[in-house]
Design a protein around this motif. Structure first.
Motif, mmCIF file in Angstrom:
data_model
loop_
_atom_site.group_PDB
_atom_site.id
_atom_site.type_symbol
_atom_site.label_atom_id
_atom_site.label_comp_id
_atom_site.label_asym_id
_atom_site.label_seq_id
_atom_site.Cartn_x
_atom_site.Cartn_y
_atom_site.Cartn_z
ATOM 1 N N ASP A 168 0.837 -1.203 0.000
ATOM 2 C CA ASP A 168 0.000 0.000 0.000
ATOM 3 C C ASP A 168 0.869 1.250 0.000
ATOM 4 N N ASN A 169 0.469 2.247 -0.798
ATOM 5 C CA ASN A 169 1.231 3.499 -0.826
ATOM 6 C C ASN A 169 0.841 4.374 0.367
ATOM 7 N N GLU A 170 1.582 5.440 0.569
ATOM 8 C CA GLU A 170 1.365 6.313 1.735
ATOM 9 C C GLU A 170 -0.005 6.992 1.706
ATOM 10 N N GLU A 171 -0.492 7.324 0.511
ATOM 11 C CA GLU A 171 -1.810 7.977 0.405
ATOM 12 C C GLU A 171 -2.908 7.044 0.916
ATOM 13 N N LEU A 172 -2.858 5.772 0.498
ATOM 14 C CA LEU A 172 -3.858 4.805 0.943
ATOM 15 C C LEU A 172 -3.763 4.584 2.453
ATOM 16 N N LYS A 173 -2.542 4.477 2.969
ATOM 17 C CA LYS A 173 -2.354 4.299 4.414
ATOM 18 C C LYS A 173 -2.933 5.483 5.182
ATOM 19 N N SER A 174 -2.719 6.677 4.650
ATOM 20 C CA SER A 174 -3.241 7.879 5.304
ATOM 21 C C SER A 174 -4.763 7.864 5.345
ATOM 22 N N ILE A 175 -5.382 7.455 4.246
ATOM 23 C CA ILE A 175 -6.853 7.381 4.183
ATOM 24 C C ILE A 175 -7.366 6.346 5.180
#
Length: 68
Positions: A13-20
């Motif tokens: 998972d990329n950082e954007e998905l983790k943040s969401i």
């Protein structure tokens, strides 16, 4: 290793998905849930009811078509 860390590493998972995901999780933690207001569970139950409805409706339509 937490399940969150395990699954995000396994899926890359990329950082954007983790943040969401973290934002959604913290939002869910803020709202009190109980038997009357189950929160996320209600959405899952409603989805299952919709799926069941459409499966049953398709079966009814098939039987009607066979009678015609």
């Amino acid at each position: 290793m937490s399940f969150y860390q395990y699954i995000t590493e396994k899926r890359n998972d990329n950082e954007e998905l983790k943040s969401i995901m973290e934002t959604v999780a913290s939002s869910l933690k803020k709202h009190k849930t109980d038997e009357i207001k189950p929160g996320v569970l209600l959405g899952l139950i409603n989805r299952e009811k919709r799926v069941l409805f459409w499966v049953l409706w398709q079966n009814v339509l098939m039987k009607i078509m066979m009678l015609l």
